[in-house]
Structures are given as C-alpha cells and as structure tokens.
Design a protein around this motif. Structure first.
Motif, mmCIF file in Angstrom:
data_model
loop_
_atom_site.group_PDB
_atom_site.id
_atom_site.type_symbol
_atom_site.label_atom_id
_atom_site.label_comp_id
_atom_site.label_asym_id
_atom_site.label_seq_id
_atom_site.Cartn_x
_atom_site.Cartn_y
_atom_site.Cartn_z
ATOM 1 N N ILE A 1 87.938 -21.446 47.711
ATOM 2 C CA ILE A 1 88.545 -20.513 46.765
ATOM 3 C C ILE A 1 89.725 -21.185 46.070
ATOM 4 O O ILE A 1 90.609 -21.745 46.729
ATOM 5 N N GLU B 1 95.598 -18.247 43.575
ATOM 6 C CA GLU B 1 96.494 -18.030 42.439
ATOM 7 C C GLU B 1 97.763 -18.861 42.524
ATOM 8 O O GLU B 1 98.505 -18.953 41.541
ATOM 9 N N ASP B 2 98.044 -19.406 43.656
ATOM 10 C CA ASP B 2 99.163 -20.333 43.833
ATOM 11 C C ASP B 2 99.074 -20.940 45.228
ATOM 12 O O ASP B 2 98.182 -20.596 45.999
ATOM 13 N N LEU C 1 101.133 -20.695 47.733
ATOM 14 C CA LEU C 1 101.497 -19.715 48.754
ATOM 15 C C LEU C 1 100.239 -19.016 49.253
ATOM 16 O O LEU C 1 99.970 -18.933 50.449
ATOM 17 N N ALA C 2 99.481 -18.491 48.304
ATOM 18 C CA ALA C 2 98.250 -17.781 48.655
ATOM 19 C C ALA C 2 97.257 -18.736 49.302
ATOM 20 O O ALA C 2 96.511 -18.342 50.207
ATOM 21 N N ALA C 3 97.246 -19.992 48.838
ATOM 22 C CA ALA C 3 96.302 -20.964 49.418
ATOM 23 C C ALA C 3 96.535 -21.085 50.923
ATOM 24 O O ALA C 3 95.597 -21.000 51.717
ATOM 25 N N GLY D 1 98.137 -18.997 52.844
ATOM 26 C CA GLY D 1 97.871 -17.701 53.463
ATOM 27 C C GLY D 1 96.396 -17.528 53.780
ATOM 28 O O GLY D 1 96.009 -17.108 54.878
ATOM 29 N N MET D 2 95.552 -17.888 52.812
ATOM 30 C CA MET D 2 94.108 -17.769 53.026
ATOM 31 C C MET D 2 93.656 -18.708 54.141
ATOM 32 O O MET D 2 92.828 -18.344 54.984
ATOM 33 N N PHE E 1 104.890 -19.846 55.055
ATOM 34 C CA PHE E 1 103.653 -19.737 55.824
ATOM 35 C C PHE E 1 103.528 -20.869 56.847
ATOM 36 O O PHE E 1 102.920 -20.699 57.899
ATOM 37 N N ARG F 1 102.502 -10.947 51.504
ATOM 38 C CA ARG F 1 101.461 -11.981 51.578
ATOM 39 C C ARG F 1 100.249 -11.564 52.388
ATOM 40 O O ARG F 1 99.415 -12.396 52.722
ATOM 41 N N SER G 1 96.432 -12.451 50.885
ATOM 42 C CA SER G 1 95.831 -13.788 51.015
ATOM 43 C C SER G 1 95.279 -13.993 52.419
ATOM 44 O O SER G 1 94.166 -14.504 52.596
ATOM 45 N N THR H 1 92.115 -12.032 52.782
ATOM 46 C CA THR H 1 91.024 -12.649 52.020
ATOM 47 C C THR H 1 90.391 -13.787 52.812
ATOM 48 O O THR H 1 89.173 -13.886 52.934
ATOM 49 N N GLY I 1 101.726 -10.058 42.853
ATOM 50 C CA GLY I 1 100.785 -11.102 42.443
ATOM 51 C C GLY I 1 99.590 -11.184 43.358
ATOM 52 O O GLY I 1 98.439 -11.179 42.920
ATOM 53 N N GLN I 2 99.848 -11.254 44.682
ATOM 54 C CA GLN I 2 98.722 -11.380 45.613
ATOM 55 C C GLN I 2 97.861 -10.117 45.593
ATOM 56 O O GLN I 2 96.630 -10.180 45.737
ATOM 57 N N HIS J 1 95.551 -10.273 42.533
ATOM 58 C CA HIS J 1 94.510 -11.285 42.646
ATOM 59 C C HIS J 1 93.485 -10.935 43.719
ATOM 60 O O HIS J 1 92.302 -11.216 43.563
ATOM 61 N N ARG K 1 89.614 -10.390 42.894
ATOM 62 C CA ARG K 1 88.523 -11.059 43.615
ATOM 63 C C ARG K 1 87.618 -10.052 44.322
ATOM 64 O O ARG K 1 86.550 -10.415 44.794
#
Lengths: 610, 348
Positions: free
Chosen positions: A276, A279-280, A282-284, A286-287, A313, B86, B89, B92, B118-119, B122, B126
């Motif tokens: 995936i 969106e930034d 940070l989210a990367a 988190g995922m 994170f 957060r 994310s 997800t 933001g999260q 998104h 998704r």
C-alpha cells in the motif's frame, strides 16, 4: 591557462606506456537526456569483458535539464571506490564543460561534442571533438528521440578510442531492452556510425585502453535497493506500506516489479502479499505495525525525513514490542538537505528514535550482497525480538550498480519468533502472560489476533503495563518492564550480525567503518600497506555494538572511525561503549555528499598521525 | 441453524451458546455517567445479539477517553490502543493481512477531527473494512477540557474561553471522502445505537458512526449541543433503522413514511423507515445538503445518513486471496531456490 586556437587535430599528449584497465571516466550530460542508457551500456560492456568496474550516478534533485555526471571506474586490481579525479572526460553539457575540464587529471583525455561551443583550454589533456548531433542521425530517429541518440555517439567513439568490444556493447543493449528490436536498432546504428567516423577521423594519441581480462567471472551486477527488495522477498515479506522519497523509492519499485512473478499463487492467480502506498510516512509505519501485530512480515522503506516522521510509532513499536522492518536509505540531512547525495547521518537518530528511553536494533549492510542478506535476516530478527529493526543503507549502495558474488539462498527456516497457538494455550491451561520473561531472554510470548481461544486475547498499548498486559501505573511494574526490555536488548546484541574483522599483527592503527565506506577503506589500507603502514579493520554490521568492538579498540593504539557525517556519530557510540578508552578513538569523518575516496582517507590519516 | 445444548437454568444465550457476560470487558475507569460507557454497553449488546465470536474481533483505538473504552468490552478480543490520531493506519494494516478479522475502531472527536483527520480521510477513501466509531463529546476530556474540532461556535469552557471556530462535521467529511456508510446517533438512544452498530458490523468497508457522547465532566452544559438533555429535546430522527439479521425475519409496522429495503453484502437486510418521506439515504447530494442544513440550524440529525453498497472494500481492491495472508504456509511465503538462481543468471 591560455585560450588555445580552434583545433583541427588532436593535441599529441601523453604518449608513452599504455594505461590498461586502470582509470576513471566522467560523463557529463544533462539529466533526462537519455544518457543513463548509454552509461549503463558502457559499464556493463566493460563488466562483461571481465574488467572490474563500478559506476556512480551523481544526479541533481530534478527531473530534466540539469547537469548530471556519471563516473565509471575500471580497476584491474578490483577497487571500486570513487576516485578524486578522472582521467577521461566525456563532455556533453555546455553549461559545465569548462569546470569539467578543469577537474581532469593531467595527462588525461576529453571527448567533447561540437555543439558545446567549447575551445580546448588545457595543453596537458588530449582532446577529441565529435559531431554528436550529426552522428545521431544515423539512428533514424526524429526529434527528441534523436537527441537521446547523441549519447550513443560517444559510446561509439569511446569504443574506438578505448577498444571496448562492439559485440559486448550490442549484447548490453540487447540485455537492457530485453530483445526489443525497435529500441535496440537505432542505438546500434548510432554506435556503428560513430565507430566508423572515429576510425576515419580520429588519431588516438592518449594511453588509455581496456583489455579483456578475467576479473568478473561468475559475478552479478545489481543496485542495493533491488538487492534489498529481493532479500525481503526471499525473506517472506507479506506486507509493505511506503511513501515515495529519494533515494528509497526504487526499493519499493523493485518490490512491485518482482513480487508478482515470485509471490502470485499459481492456482488462484491472486497475490500472496499486499503493498500500500500510504498518505505519508507516519501512516506507513502505522500500517506496518498493525500488520506485524497481526502476524505478517511487514516492512517500509524511507530516508531521513521519513524517519523523522516515524519517530512516535518507532517508540511505540519498541515499547509495545511489535515486529517491523524499516529500511532507511540514507541521504544528506539535516532537513530536506541534499536528496540526491550520500551520507551516513541517521545513525544516532535511528538508534534512539522515539522519546523516553528508547533504543533500536540497527543493521548496517556494507555491500549489495549484505543488502540481500539483511533483507531477509531483518525479518527473522524483528519477529524473534518482537521489535522494529532498522536497516541503514545509503544512496551510494542503494542506487548505484555494484559487482557482487551471486546472492545465497537463505537455507535456514524463517524464524517466526515466539507465537502461542490455540493448541499451545490449551496445553498451558491458563497462566499465560504477554510480557512474562519465561525464557530469561527478555522476550515474552505473543498471540495473534483471531486465535481461537478464550484466553488468547491481550491488550497492546503504549502506556505502562504489567506482565499480563493490563494497564498499570505502578512503579514496580514500570521498572520491571523497562529492565526486561534492557535484557531483551542484550539478547539482540548477541543475535545481531557480528562485525567482520581483519586484524593485522603489529598494527598500531585500527579502522572502524560501516556501510558504503568499505571500498574506500579497503583501497586505502592497500595503499598504506604498500608504503609500509599496517592497519587493522573492523567493519560494523549492526547496533547494538558487539562485545568484540571493545577488544578491537583495546588491541590498537589509535582507532579511526571512518564515516560520512559531520558529527562523527558512530565515533561517539564507540567512545560511549568503552569510555575509558575513548581517548584513543578518533573520528575520520567526511560529509560533502560524495562517496568516499581512498585518497581522502590516506591523506587525512597522514595529517592526523603527524 | 445449529442445535445448541440447553442453557443452564434461566440464563439467556445467543446462537453460539454464549451468555452476554462473555462479551463484557474490564470495569470502566471513565467518569460516572460517561456517554462512552453507554456505547460500550451497546457494542456488547450488538455483538451478543449478532452471535459474533469475540475471538474474531480486533479492537483498535487512538488516545483519549473514548480510546480507553475498548478495554471495557469484548475481553476475548485482541486490542490495539495505538497513538493519538493514528488508529486508522494501524487498523488498515491489520485488516489487510488478516481478512477474517472483524475490526472495530474507537476514536474521539479530537483523535479523528484534529490530529487524525488525514488518516481518517485516507482510511475512508481506501474503504478499509471496519466499524469506525467516533465517540464525539466536543472536548478533549482526558487532558481536561480543551476545545475539539467539533466544538460548537460560542461554546464556552473554563480555561479555554469561548470557541469562535466553525465546527468540523465528521459525517460530512466522511461522505466527501467517499465513505459508503455514514450514520450519526446519540449515546442516550440505546435502540438506535445498537441498530446502527449491527448494520455497521455487516457492512463491507468503512462504516462510520458519529455518536454524540456527552462528557459529564467538561461539557454537560444545557446549551451545548452535545449534552444529554439538549439531545433528548432537539433530537431529530431522520431515518429509523431496524436491523434485520440474516437468520431472523422481523417486520415492523410504521404509520408514516415508506419502507425501503437495503440489502447488505452478507445477505442481511436493513429495513429503513423514512420519517421524512422524501429522504433517500442512497442519495449523496441529499445527504450533503441535509448535513449542511442541519449545521445551519445547529441541529444534529441521527440515523443512517448515507449508504453506498457499490464501493469495493480494500480487501477486494488488493485482490487478497481467501486465505488470510497471516495464515499462508511457509512454502507460500519464500520463493524457491531455483527462482533465485535464475534471477542471478540474468544479472551476470
């Protein structure tokens, strides 16, 4: 230097002994002009002729039109580090030609395009003027594409001047364009036309040439980011989340390129993985942590600015004890810095990434082969240690082509770490606690969400907790938990890849290095030894520092830590490791954004030893 | 339908033979009368009623009072109390690698409306498969009383003064981000909350429910639109949703409005009761207009505001196999030695 008269014939300079397989070429063009293909063709042709080579791309942070340089080093001795000066220049950029010629080694040679409006202004250099645009017409291409073909013109001329085998050049084009005639033909035509023109019109008066030798048999050529991606794939990577950033993007691109062919289920035709683009950064992360928590081998790849964003994170992953792999392909910082230049400036930052007392396991690959190996080993460590594992590569290793022994398949089984199944829980009959140190290695046992057992569930949190993962503010619980994390870090010290040492009997000086500085250190040691100076060398491959580092420091009078950052970051860690010996540990650090040269090491060492 | 053994004595059990007590969590440490505790009780009710197996549920939360609540329901479900803003994310990532999990995410108005906007957008974009609950009280309760992005204009707090910034409407934000299930309710309306939760649990994709959940400590003033008493007097129900689980057939008789049947992906049906005859929850423009008008009137409309069942959820977008990625055998994870040898040959 006076402005010479317009040339009609090359100046005769440098007659004498031929210089075979031992020089550097700098090719100065504009980015986005198609020179990448031409340069890669030359590099690979020399490699296929058995000549040890390395290629370095010095490119701008820009898409099209700015100056860019490519250096190819041919070294019959097998040295692959950058050299301060090149002997051969291919000048195709009007804006930089005077500066480029200034930098040439005395006695060198220069091939330049007639479109530059350049008048040769050095009498210690051999010049060859070529009608690149005219030669490009032989390609049969029109417009912008013909502009690209101008670069093949210098390939043909170099082939004549240096003796590069034409069949190898054609083979490389075939390999690059995967046999597609439409792409290969115009390039071959241009090379042939340039070669014929050069035979007719040029008289070679410089000493430089290549000759087939046996220095690359069995080796592969690959860049570090592709190697890392392949390593991750052979490590069973199942989930990746990432955000584009130079110079890490090509790692994720390589995952996207190779995974479909290697991880598509043969029956269902569905991918056995998921990537995936978040969106930034940070989210990367988190995922990646969500996925690692759920039981998948997960990774991200980024560079300095992304690492900064991942700070919170990262600390969470350390404290809540979740496996994750984070590649940091380092570039120059601070801040946005130089996105297309190399540095090793994230060492201290990633070691302690996060607030409070946080420390991480870091792997330090020193070659493309180690990028592959650490690509899979990082997952074993992350899942065994239940923690984020950082792999610090850099732009030089990551984005340039390197020769390497073929990568070895990981024979041992994947280590999925301590995971309790429903069957295990039945056997344990209650009494399981997520953070209990039952094995005295600081690592607890975890269960995965979805485990079908009424006692499987526990709460993952960044807040204080006791051994059974219940929320707790009790001082004794907090201290015990932090102590256990300390024990876990000591376990990591033993499991992480040990340094590679070369101890030389009687050596007073010891080098410590890591990452992409290895080729320069190897070459520098060879030069020093030839002059009678013995040195030992310890190449770090991980943090926390192995116990063997202290013994290495103890065994030498002066230890120089070689690194590409301004604040001597690893030097500080080595000094902290053995504080009573800190006085004999010196920084040998350089940070101008360019890959290290052996000459810089030897000259700087000389100054410091004086 | 499976035949279950007879329950002991008078204790009620669901179709899994489990008592409701199984679905409980730890005792709440939230303030007495907190709206979030009512919501937790409704989650327990909904999961019990639907006979969901707790072990299949994964609970996610951010940071805040509401984010503490997952410990207070479904103790047999794994929980992930993450970082402020957060949670999307993390959820997800987990939901993609184990498609069999049922995800319930709990967040607050600060967690989603400020730091997490933001999260949130998104994740919705998704269509990450999860129930996304915003337990909305218009304040930062855990840090003791600052305005949140959903605070009303003119709202007054002890230290923060008077808010002059316009509120963000998280339902509107969700619809604009192409969310396929957007609802709003009120913590003091147990029947509606439970019904919407059940519908959300069956929706394939991100199901957002913004639940006005009054903060008894920092926000329960008469004028605040988020308080219990205001809610009970000003509540405008727009859509009455009676959830019909797959294995039961219930028909409800209403005197006014049309009955609109919406079929969900797992075969269950929602019977929508329109209190307003012209309102259509499948009409996106009408939903946006409705919310904008409600904002102007300083009202909140409750019920199922918007639903779109044509959105493909993230698991299908990623073409995930039936077997969850986390259950793949080692042979499916590591490619063969031969394949590596072949690759190396190509690079020589």
């Amino acid at each position: 230097m006076s402005v010479a008269e317009p040339q009609t014939s090359p100046v005769t300079v440098g007659a004498g002994e031929p210089v075979v397989n031992d020089f550097s070429i700098t090719i100065a063009t504009k980015n986005g002009s198609g020179s990448q293909t031409a340069n890669a063709t030359i590099l690979r042709a020399l490699f296929k002729m058995g000549i040890p080579v390395s290629g370095k791309n010095l490119f701008p942070s820009n898409i099209q039109g700015q100056p860019t340089w490519y250096t190819i080093r041919a070294s019959k001795e097998g040295f692959t580090a950058r050299r301060v000066r090149a002997e051969i220049l291919v000048a195709m950029n009007k804006v930089t030609v005077y500066e480029d010629v200034q930098k040439l080694e005395s006695g060198g040679m220069c091939v330049y395009s007639d479109s530059l409006a350049y008048t040769p202004n050095r009498d210690d250099v051999t010049f060859y003027k070529i009608p690149a645009a005219k030669l490009a017409t032989a390609s049969g291409l029109e417009g912008k594409l013909r502009g690209y073909a101008e670069n093949m013109a210098y390939v043909g001329v170099l082939a004549y001047l240096l003796g590069i085998e034409i069949e190898e050049l054609k083979g490389c084009l075939n390999w690059q364009f995967k046999g597609k005639a439409k792409a290969i033909e115009p390039n071959v035509k241009t090379i042939n036309a340039a070669l014929d023109w050069a035979k007719e019109n040029l008289t070679k008066t410089d000493p430089f040439r290549v000759e087939r030798m046996d220095g690359t048999t069995g080796l592969v050529m690959i860049d570090g980011n592709t190697a890392a991606a392949l390593g991750a794939i052979y490590g069973g990577v199942t989930f990746a989340a990432w955000y584009p950033i130079t110079p890490a993007t090509s790692l994720a691109d390589a995952l996207n390129d190779y995974l479909p062919g290697l991880r598509t289920d043969p029956e269902t035709k569905k991918p056995n993985y998921s990537i995936i683009q978040s969106e930034d950064e940070l989210a990367a992360l988190g995922m990646v942590l969500g996925a690692g928590w759920a039981g998948a081998r997960s990774m991200t790849s980024t560079s300095g600015p992304g690492i900064s964003l991942m700070s919170e994170f990262a600390g969470y992953g350390y404290f809540a004890e979740i496996p994750a792999v984070i590649w940091d392909v380092q570039r120059m910082g601070p801040s946005t810095g130089l996105p297309t230049r190399v540095s090793q400036g994230d060492v201290l930052k990633t070691y302690w990434l996060g607030h409070g007392d946080t420390k991480h396991v870091i792997l330090l690959p020193g070659s493309v082969k180690e990028c592959f190996e650490f690509g899979w080993r990082a997952f074993d460590l992350a899942e065994r240690l239940q923690t984020p594992v950082f792999v610090l590569s850099d732009l030089d290793i990551g984005m340039n082509q390197w020769m390497s022994e073929p990568f070895e398949y990981p024979e041992q089984e994947m280590d999925r770490g301590k995971v309790l199944t429903a069957e295990d829980l039945n056997r344990l009959n209650g009494g399981w606690g997520r953070y209990k140190d039952v094995d005295a290695d600081g690592i607890g046992w975890r269960t995965l969400p979805g485990t079908d057992h009424p006692l499987a569930a526990y709460f993952t949190r960044g807040t204080g907790h006791n051994e059974t993962a219940l929320y707790s503010e009790r001082p004794e619980h907090w201290e015990a938990n932090m102590e256990r994390l300390g024990r876990k870090f000591e376990t990591a010290r033993k499991l992480a890849p040990a340094p590679i040492e070369d101890r030389v009997e009687g050596a007073e000086i010891g080098f410590i290095g890591y990452g992409s500085t290895d080729p320069a250190i190897v070459e520098a040691r060879s030069r020093l030894a030839a002059k009678g100076t013995k040195t030992s060398y310890l190449r770090l491959r991980a943090l926390p520092l192995s116990d063997s580092v202290e013994s290495f420091v103890r065994a030498h009078d002066r230890v120089y830590v070689v690194e590409l950052n301004t604040d001597a970051q690893m030097t500080q860690l080595v000094r902290l490791d053995t504080p009573e010996l800190a006085g004999r540990v010196f920084p040998l650090n350089h940070n101008d954004g360019l890959p290290l040269t052996a000459r810089w090491i030897t000259e700087t060492l000389e100054k410091m030893e004086a | 339908m499976t035949t279950l053994s007879a329950p002991k004595g008078n204790t009620k059990v669901n179709k899994l033979g489990l008592e409701k007590a199984v679905y409980k969590g730890l005792d709440s440490t939230l303030c007495n009368g907190c709206g979030h505790d009512s919501i937790s009780a409704r989650i327990i009710d909904a999961c019990y009623d639907l006979s969901i197996k707790s072990e299949r549920v994964a609970k996610f939360s951010g940071i805040g009072c509401s984010s503490k609540s997952p410990a207070y329901f479904l103790s047999r479900s794994h929980g992930f109390n993450s970082l402020h803003g957060r949670m999307p994310s993390v959820a997800t990532g987990a939901m993609v690698v184990n498609r069999d999990l049922i995800g319930i995410g709990v967040s607050g108005d600060g967690d989603t409306g400020s730091i997490g906007l933001g999260q949130f957008k998104h994740a919705v974009r998704r269509n990450a498969p999860m129930v996304y609950l915003i337990e909305n009280n218009g304040v930062y309760g855990l840090t003791k009383g600052q305005f949140s992005a959903t605070s009303d204009v003119g709202q007054e707090l002890k230290h923060a003064g008077v808010n002059e910034l316009p509120p963000i409407d998280l339902c509107l934000e969700a619809i604009v981000a192409d969310c396929g299930f957007v609802a709003r309710s009120f913590a003091g309306d147990p029947k509606q909350v439970t019904t919407l939760l059940k519908a959300a649990l069956s929706y394939k994709g991100t199901a957002v429910i913004d639940i006005i959940s009054p903060c008894v400590t920092f926000n329960d003033k008469e004028e605040s639109t988020k308080s219990y008493s205001w809610g009970k007097t000003h509540n405008e129900r727009i859509v009455d949703a009676t959830f019909v689980p797959f294995y039961e057939e219930i028909t409800v008789d209403y005197e006014e409005g049309e009955v609109k049947e919406v079929e969900l992906q797992d075969g269950s049906r929602i019977v929508l009761k329109k209190l307003d005859r012209s309102y259509d929850p499948t009409d996106r423009m009408a939903a946006i207009t409705l919310l904008e008008e409600a904002k102007r009137k300083q009202q909140f409309v409750t019920g199922l505001i918007y639903i779109d069942q044509n959105r493909v959820d993230l698991r299908d977008q990623e073409r995930l196999p039936e077997t969850p990625l986390v259950h793949l055998p080692p042979s499916a994870l590591r490619p063969s030695k031969e394949s590596l040898v072949k690759l190396m040959e190509r690079m020589k």
